[in-house]
Structure formats: C-alpha cells, structure tokens
Design a protein around this motif. Structure first.
Motif, PDB file in Angstrom:
ATOM      1  N   ALA A  19       0.838  -1.209   0.000  1.00 46.50           N
ATOM      2  CA  ALA A  19       0.000   0.000   0.000  1.00 46.50           C
ATOM      3  C   ALA A  19       0.869   1.254   0.000  1.00 46.50           C
ATOM      4  O   ALA A  19       0.569   2.229  -0.696  1.00 46.50           O
ATOM      5  N   TYR A  20       1.943   1.191   0.745  1.00 43.15           N
ATOM      6  CA  TYR A  20       2.828   2.362   0.813  1.00 43.15           C
ATOM      7  C   TYR A  20       3.434   2.662  -0.559  1.00 43.15           C
ATOM      8  O   TYR A  20       3.596   3.816  -0.943  1.00 43.15           O
ATOM      9  N   ARG A  21       3.742   1.606  -1.292  1.00 41.82           N
ATOM     10  CA  ARG A  21       4.338   1.790  -2.624  1.00 41.82           C
ATOM     11  C   ARG A  21       3.368   2.447  -3.594  1.00 41.82           C
ATOM     12  O   ARG A  21       3.783   2.950  -4.635  1.00 41.82           O
ATOM     13  N   GLN A  22       2.094   2.390  -3.275  1.00 47.24           N
ATOM     14  CA  GLN A  22       1.110   3.016  -4.178  1.00 47.24           C
ATOM     15  C   GLN A  22       0.955   4.509  -3.914  1.00 47.24           C
ATOM     16  O   GLN A  22       0.256   5.187  -4.663  1.00 47.24           O
ATOM     17  N   LEU A  23       1.579   4.985  -2.859  1.00 47.85           N
ATOM     18  CA  LEU A  23       1.520   6.425  -2.606  1.00 47.85           C
ATOM     19  C   LEU A  23       2.271   7.167  -3.704  1.00 47.85           C
ATOM     20  O   LEU A  23       3.111   6.592  -4.407  1.00 47.85           O
ATOM     21  N   GLU A  24       1.955   8.430  -3.783  1.00 46.73           N
ATOM     22  CA  GLU A  24       2.587   9.231  -4.839  1.00 46.73           C
ATOM     23  C   GLU A  24       4.107   9.232  -4.651  1.00 46.73           C
ATOM     24  O   GLU A  24       4.606   9.577  -3.571  1.00 46.73           O
ATOM     25  N   PRO A  25       4.840   8.846  -5.671  1.00 42.03           N
ATOM     26  CA  PRO A  25       6.304   8.824  -5.530  1.00 42.03           C
ATOM     27  C   PRO A  25       6.878  10.238  -5.618  1.00 42.03           C
ATOM     28  O   PRO A  25       7.288  10.681  -6.708  1.00 42.03           O
ATOM     29  N   ALA A  26       6.864  10.910  -4.510  1.00 40.20           N
ATOM     30  CA  ALA A  26       7.347  12.308  -4.507  1.00 40.20           C
ATOM     31  C   ALA A  26       8.829  12.350  -4.841  1.00 40.20           C
ATOM     32  O   ALA A  26       9.597  11.471  -4.430  1.00 40.20           O
TER      33      ALA A  26
END
Lengths: 193, 194
Positions: A19-26
């Motif tokens: 799930a964390y990997r789906q966050l926006e890759p800032a």
C-alpha cells in the motif's frame, strides 16, 4: 515471539508495504537537483591542464595563422617590386660574331695606311664595341651594348676606319673581299695608299 | 567496505574528484531520501530545505568519508540528524508557525483533487494510510520510513537511530500494526458504504 506471530507480522508488513508503494512517488524539484549538482562540482578541485590545453591550442593556431598570412602578404609585395640593383654578377647570354671576336683582339692600325714615313695613324676604335660577357647591368641592357654593324657609306667616309676594316678582312682570310675593298679605297683616297 | 555496496565505490570516486560518480549516487538515492524527509516533516518546503542540507553535508564530508558501512546507512544517518535538528527548531517556534506547518502537511499530502470527497476509493485508502503514517509517533514513523525507503534491515535501522536492535524491531512492528489497522478501517468503511 512465536512463529505464528512472525508469519502474521510478515503478512501485515507485506500488505502495508504494498500500500505504501502506491503512494505518490514524490521527488525533489528539478531546480533543487541542479543546485546540488552545481555545488557538488564547485567544491571539486579545478580541472587540470587537459581542460585548458584546447583553449591554448586555439590561441596558438590563431597566432600562427595571422603570422602566416602576414608573411605571405610581405612575400607577395617583395616579389612584385622590381629589384634596382643586382648585387651579384650575372651572365649575359650573347653570341659574338666573327667581327666581334676580331675586334676583341684590339688590332693595330693597318700598315698600308701609314704610307708616309714617320706618320702614324691614330688608334682605330672597334666597329662594334666589345660585348661584356659578365655585367651588373639590369636585365636586357646588354642589348644596348650590341652596336649595329657600321653602314657602308659611313665607313667609306672615314678612311682610317675603312682601312682598318680592310685589314680585318685580310686577317680573317677574306682576301678577295679585302682586295676589292682595297681597290675601292685606293680609288677613293689615292693619296693615302 | 561491503563488496556489494557500489554506492561506497561511487562515493570514493567522487572523493577523488569524479563529479559523474556523485551524479550517479545522487540519482540513486534522491527519491528515497526526499520521500523519507517529506513524510517525516510533512511539509514540502521544509523537506526541500532538509534535502538540500543533507546533500550539502554529504558533499562537505566527502574527504572524511570511509566506507565502514553501507552508503545508505551513512546517508540516512545524516538525514535523520537533519530531521531531528528540524524538530528541535520547530519546538521552539511560535504556535502559529507550527499550525502553518500542520496546514502544509495537509496540503502536501492531500491536494483538493485527491481529497476523499473527490477521489476514488483507492485514493481514499491511500489517503488514510498517509494520515495514519503521519499520526505515528516520530520514532515509529522513522523506523517504518527507513525500512521502506532506504531498504535497510532492522540492525542497520538500529545503528542509524542509535537504539538496540530489539527497540528498532519493536518500533517497526508497532508502526506496521497501526498502519495495517488504518487500512482495515478504510476497507470496512468501503464495505459499509457498499
């Protein structure tokens, strides 16, 4: 911690991680990248000579081309200017005639002219001035030294020169011509033979 | 030096004057480091400042660098120190400024077009995860972010955070447990809505 708890933790960790990997890759802004990269280069020691060499070679090439062009222009100017004085001795290509060769021997006045006892004839200048094989004169000036052969009427008006001419014919073995000339000479100047 | 750590090799090359080695090193770590800082401090502008400060420190310490551990350990230790300094400074700043920072967190993490009201269900789920991440205690969040972004194991996280291995492991477990619960709550809400 028992194995069941570990398995549950590993499963939860995987799920959360996914799930964390789906966050926006800032990502950092590009200007920040540039600023840091510039600073990272600025603190390094200055580039060695290999960076300066091309610049120096460029200047050398420029100086060499300027020098070559100047030399070329100077050479062109020098070649187009005529030389006033030739310092070295130059050979003149001239072909001496038979008469010229005879005159170069500086013949004495003919004996038949001095008929009166004690009377000597003055020195007779050569009909054609002797050509100089070597000269320091400018090119082409040797043509002026080549005197045309004396015209017959002038020769016959001057008895001394005519007599010298007859003498020359004799020396060259042209006896027939010499005798004919001598006959004419005696008719023209009966008092001199 | 760990023979598998070619980051340390790049750093040594940069130490010797190779600027391209630094570019490669920077390219490898800039994303993970930036996200670590952004999610630690919650403000994009602060994260930018800290990010720059971290790399400036890396550049300044290039001559003293010796590859005793993985380069990532070295890098994230500096990042953690910068973040701690920031938190110390933030504690001494006025309340209004801190509220501005809190506002910045919300806007940085959830722009209007990504708010739950406007976004898809999956977006809502991620948004909750992000909020839960920010709601974690700083030590737990730090352990989780180091684990996720730097790829370091628990032992290396313990080295960076200067705690025992069990403490580091415990912080990581707590963080993951809370984040997992936030995801479950989100899933339950979606199920109820359906």
């Amino acid at each position: 911690m028992n194995t069941g708890t570990d398995k549950r933790f590993a499963r939860e960790k995987l799920e959360v991680s996914r799930a964390y990997r789906q966050l926006e890759p800032a990502m950092p802004p590009p200007e920040l990248d540039e600023r840091i990269a510039r600073h990272a280069r600025a603190v390094l020691p200055r580039p060695d000579r290999s960076w300066r060499a091309p610049r120096r070679i460029g200047w050398l090439a420029l100086a060499a081309s300027v020098l070559l062009s100047t030399m070329t222009l100077v050479l062109i100017n020098l070649r187009s200017t005529p030389r006033n004085v030739e310092p070295s001795v130059r050979m003149i290509h001239a072909v001496a005639t038979r008469e010229d060769r005879a005159q170069l021997r500086y013949p004495a006045p003919p004996a038949f002219v001095t008929r009166r006892p004690g009377e000597t004839l003055p020195y007779v200048a050569p009909l054609i001035p002797p050509r100089r094989l070597y000269s320091t004169d400018p090119p082409g000036s040797h043509r002026e030294s080549v005197a045309p052969s004396a015209p017959e009427p002038d020769l016959r008006r001057d008895p001394q020169r005519w007599a010298a001419h007859i003498e020359l014919l004799d020396r060259e073995g042209r006896t027939g011509e010499a005798a004919a000339e001598r006959r004419e000479f005696r008719q023209a100047y009966p008092d001199l033979h | 030096m760990d023979p598998r750590d070619d980051d340390a090799e790049l750093m040594l090359r940069y130490q010797a004057g190779d600027a391209r080695a630094f570019d490669a090193l920077y390219g490898r770590h800039k994303g993970s480091l930036y996200r670590y800082l952004l999610r630690q401090v919650g403000s994009a502008s602060t994260a930018n400042d800290l990010f720059q400060e971290v790399w400036m420190r890396v550049i300044a310490s290039r001559q003293r660098y010796t590859p005793r551990a993985r380069f990532a350990t070295f890098l994230f230790r500096i990042a953690r120190n910068c973040a701690i300094d920031h938190h110390r400074r933030a504690r001494s700043t006025p309340v209004d400024a801190q509220e501005d920072g809190a506002l910045a967190i919300d806007t940085a993490f959830a722009p209007d077009h990504e708010r739950p009201d406007f976004a898809m269900e999956s977006r809502q789920r991620l948004f909750r995860l992000e909020r839960a991440l920010h709601a974690l205690p700083r030590e737990q969040r730090e352990a989780f972010l180091l684990h996720e972004e730097s790829g370091l194991d628990v032992m290396q996280i313990a080295q960076i955070t200067e705690v025992g291995v069990e403490t580091a492991k415990s912080r990581l477990r707590y963080a993951i447990g809370k984040l997992r619960r936030s995801l479950e709550e989100s899933d339950e809400r979606v199920a109820q809505a359906v």
